[in-house]
Structures are given as C-alpha cells and as structure tokens.
Design an enzyme around this catalytic site. Structure first.
Site: not given
Ligand code: AHR
Length: 491
Positions: A26, A71, A171-172, A243, A291, A348
């Site tokens: 990103e 993001n 995205n999200e 995460y 992700e 990432q």
């Molecule tokens: O990977 C970091 C961020 O985590 C990304 O930009 C977003 O999609 C997620 O919240």
C-alpha cells in the site's frame, strides 16, 4: 506430551490456489517509498527499485500483490501517478495523513511486479470516486483498443496492456475510518455498477467485493448479506480482513486466534451460501482473505505521528517469535479452508506490518514471520488433506477447547507429502505419532524447525537470530514446546 496425526489420501479438502500466498503493498509509510523503491540506495536498479528487497521477495515466491491500498485507495486519483514524474502532483494523503509524491504509480508498480515475478491485484477507489474512474482505469490498464486511455498508456511507454486479472471493488467500505465510508446499501449499489462497467471493458477479469473489515464489526453478517444481495451476480469473491494481537500478553490465547480465523472463514462462507440459496443461483462466491496478519503494537499510530511527512515510519511492527507461531498457524488455517479461500494477502510485504524490513540507505532483513510464510508458499502447494488429530488441549478465553497440536497436510502430488505443525504448548515438547494411509511406503526426509526459547525475541538488522534449522531425522518426531515445524515425507 504425546499426540497423533492420522492422514488419509482419500480425505482431500481441495486444491490449493497459489494465490492464498499473496501479499500487499500500500502507499503507506515506507512500504513503497524507501521500501520497494529507493532510487538513491546503492542496490537500486535504473528504475529506483531496491534489488536486495526484490531478492528477499523472490525467496517468498509471492503469487499476487494487492495494490495500491488499503485505506489509501479510497482517496486515490490514479491519474496522478502516470506520465512524466516531474509533472506529477504532490498531494495530501488523508488515509495516513502523509504527503504522497506520486513518484510511483501504476506504471512503475506493474514494472516492479514483473521484476518480483508476481501478479497485481488491483484495487479501485470506491470512496471519493466510482464507476467512471474505474472504467477509465481498466481501459488504461487492460485495453488494446485505439481509445483515449489505452492510447495514454501507449504514450507513457507501455504498448502492451498490463492485463491485470484480479480487481478489488474498494477497500473496507464498512469502516467509518474509510475515506467516504458507506452503508451496506450504498456500497452494494456502487460496487454493482462498478463491477458492471469493469467487466464490460474486460470480461476476463475477476472481482472481489468488500466484506467486513473485521469479524468484530457490529455490522458483520448483515453487511455481507446486503452487499451480496446487490452484487451476487456480478462478483466472484467476497473479502475478509482480520488482524490479531496479544495486548493481554496471554500467549496461549493469542495462539488460539487461528481457530478464530477458521470460524470467521466458515461463518462467512455460510453467509455466501445463504444468499446463493436465496437467489437460487448456480454460482458459488468464494473468499478472498485479502488482509491478514498480526498487528497491534502500532495500531492507530498515524493519529499521533507528525502529519504530512513523506514516507514516515508508520506501522513498522517488530515481529517477535510468538508472532511467527501464530502466522504459521494462520497459514495452516488458510490451507485447511482452501475449498473456499482462493486468495489471501499477508498484509503487508515491506516495512509496513511486514515480513521484510529495510533501513533507509541501509540493509534489508527478514522478520520472524518471514519463515512460516516462505515455507508455506514454497512447499504448501498441491492438495490439502484433512487429518485426524489426537492431542491434549487447553481452553481459550472464549471457553473453546484448543488442541496443542495445530497442523495442515499438503499432498504435492510429486511424491511428497508435507505436514506443517505447531506445538502450542508453552512448556512441553510433543512426541508426534504420524500415521499415513494410502500413500504406500512413506519416509520422513526433512524436519525443519523454527524455535526460539524467548517468545518475545525479534530479528533485527544486526542479528537475524530467529531462523529455521534442519533437524536430524530420528525415529520419533519431536515437536519442541512452542515450535513451528515442517515435516516432509517421500512416498
Ligand atoms: O494494512 C493496513 C490497513 O489495515 C489497510 O490500509 C486497511 O485496509 C486496514 O484497515
């Protein structure tokens, strides 16, 4: 402690789609600038890409890389990153409160992807933008026609289309942190209309609609249903993001997050199938876990960091040994769900919550999580088999029974059977009885182990202390306390 794993050739879960070993770059912190791209570095090539970083990436054998966000994509104007570099605008970047120089854009990234021998998983901006810009972007990237955007690509030096085959619809979009966050209805509509124009320009592409950004989002479930109600006929995959962290410093519970990820996948697949039934559709929507990782130490850092910096040090999570154990387990979860999960991206790849770290003007090195990722990607190809595991267990904070043994089994159909296994006991080694049925004579030919006594130890540029070792092949297989292992059998 004793444990047993029983493997049967006929118990196939599915073929592994190599794209589950994908990753993500990103425009965030030092992922692009001073990560993959640092023109002043002694190892930079003529385009400014760091060769030493590319070498580490090539060890990981990454099949796809999601780009440019995250993001970031929800505020991105892709046209800012094409054409002569001197004319590209510097802009305020609102996702991470940084300055984006646009020195790297789609043109450069697809060149980098060729060097990294990976495919690009392209994301379109459905925050500040919509179908109009998305259709122009795909014309620029994938069209061979004598039309404005395809000709603009040619003018910029790229005669042949880039041919990106996999596209994310935003995205999200369920998260209020997202630039121009949307309700499920709003997103469902814009994603459908964008999907239509993208596939009209290039019918060969596959599309990913946004699912929830975390299983604990209050809208989880309802979001998926509403979005799929709108998009079902137009998209191919639904995304999942998650995460995990160990803020509570409770390692046993932390390692049980692999089961949490498994539940998230199974619940989401069920939702997809509910909508399939409701629509009486013949099509199955598969999953893109685009992700996933351990991330908690550097969450929300952008809120307190100095604003409007170029390539700031953001989200540079220093991974310790226990993180490598969970990442190893999460990869097994993905393998064990390969019948539904066809794409996944470790978030990432460089510097930002990443297996590879770099120093500006200096070294590049491997974080602890590099190894389970590398071994899964290199050796975890073929068919995943379900196994019967007998192992003592402990309780997670949810009250679930968590077996100490966590594993996946891959038949690579070239005469090799690979077991990935983690012993989640923090104080006892495990003697593993391996029972393999249906493969004829099987011989253990390799036992690779990742172990470190201190669960909090990390690698750094001076010392990559945590790295795998090959163990001597013995009659009994011993999985050390809190260790990750790969057992390879020849049949
Ligand atoms: O990977 C970091 C961020 O985590 C990304 O930009 C977003 O999609 C997620 O919240």
């Amino acid at each position: 402690m004793k444990a047993k794993i029983s493997i049967d050739k006929s118990k196939k879960i599915g073929e592994i789609d190599r794209r589950i070993y994908g990753s993500f770059i990103e425009h965030l912190g030092r992922a692009v600038y001073n990560g993959i791209y640092e023109p002043s570095h002694e190892n930079a090539d003529e385009c400014g890409f760091r060769r030493d970083v590319l070498e580490l990436i090539s060890e990981l054998n990454v099949p796809i890389v999601r780009y440019p966000g995250g993001n970031f994509v929800s505020g991105y104007n892709w046209e800012d990153g094409i054409g002569p570099k001197s004319e590209r605008p510097r802009k305020l970047e609102l996702a991470w409160l940084s300055v984006e120089t646009n020195e790297v854009g789609i043109d450069e990234f697809q060149e980098w992807a060729k060097l990294a021998e990976t495919d690009v998983m392209m994301a379109v901006n459905l925050g500040t933008r919509g179908p109009d810009d998305a259709r122009n972007l795909i014309e620029y990237c994938n069209s061979d026609t004598n039309t404005y955007y395809a000709n603009l690509r040619r003018k910029n030096g790229f005669d042949k289309p880039f041919g990106f085959k996999l596209w994310c619809l935003g995205n999200e979009m369920d998260g209020d942190w997202q630039i121009c966050h949307k309700t499920a209805e709003e997103y469902g509509r814009i994603a459908t209309e964008t999907a239509k124009v993208l596939k009209w320009v290039d019918p060969s592409i596959e599309l990913v609609a946004c699912g929830s950004s975390d299983p604990n989002m209050p809208t989880y479930g309802e979001w998926e249903k509403t979005v799929l109600d709108h998009t079902y006929d137009y998209v191919d995959y639904l995304s999942l993001h998650c995460y995990y962290g160990n803020k509570a410093q409770d390692t046993k519970n932390f390692l049980a997050r692999a089961e949490d990820m498994d539940n998230f996948i199974k619940k989401t697949a069920k939702i997809c199938d509910e909508i399939k039934l409701k629509k009486n559709s013949n099509k199955t929507i598969n999953l893109s876990f685009d992700e996933w990782n351990v991330w908690y130490r550097t969450k929300d850092e952008e809120k307190t960091a100095e604003r409007w910096q170029i390539a700031p040090h953001l989200l540079e999570e220093k991974y310790n040994f226990e993180d490598a154990l969970l990442v190893g387990c999460m990869l097994m979860t993905l393998q064990n769900n390969c019948d539904r999960v066809k794409i996944a991206c470790l978030a990432q790849l460089v510097n930002v919550i990443a297996p590879i770290m770099t120093e500006n003007g200096g070294k590049a090195w491997k974080q602890t999580i590099f190894y389970p990722y590398m071994y899964a990607s290199v050796y975890g190809n073929g068919s995943a088999l379900s196994s019967k595991n007998e192992s003592e267990s402990y309780k997670s904070s949810e009250g679930w029974d968590i077996p100490y043994l966590y594993s996946s089994v891959i038949d690579s159909s070239n005469g090799e059977l690979t077991i990935f296994a983690v012993n989640r006991s923090l104080n006892e080694d495990m003697e593993l009885d391996v029972d393999i049925c249906g493969f004829g004579d099987c011989t253990l030919i390799e036992h690779t182990e990742l172990y470190y006594d201190d669960l909090n130890a990390t690698n750094d540029k001076e010392n990559e202390r945590i790295k795998p070792v090959k163990r001597d092949i013995a009659d009994n297989v011993i999985l050390k306390k809190h260790s990750w292992n790969m057992l390879k059998y020849k049949y």
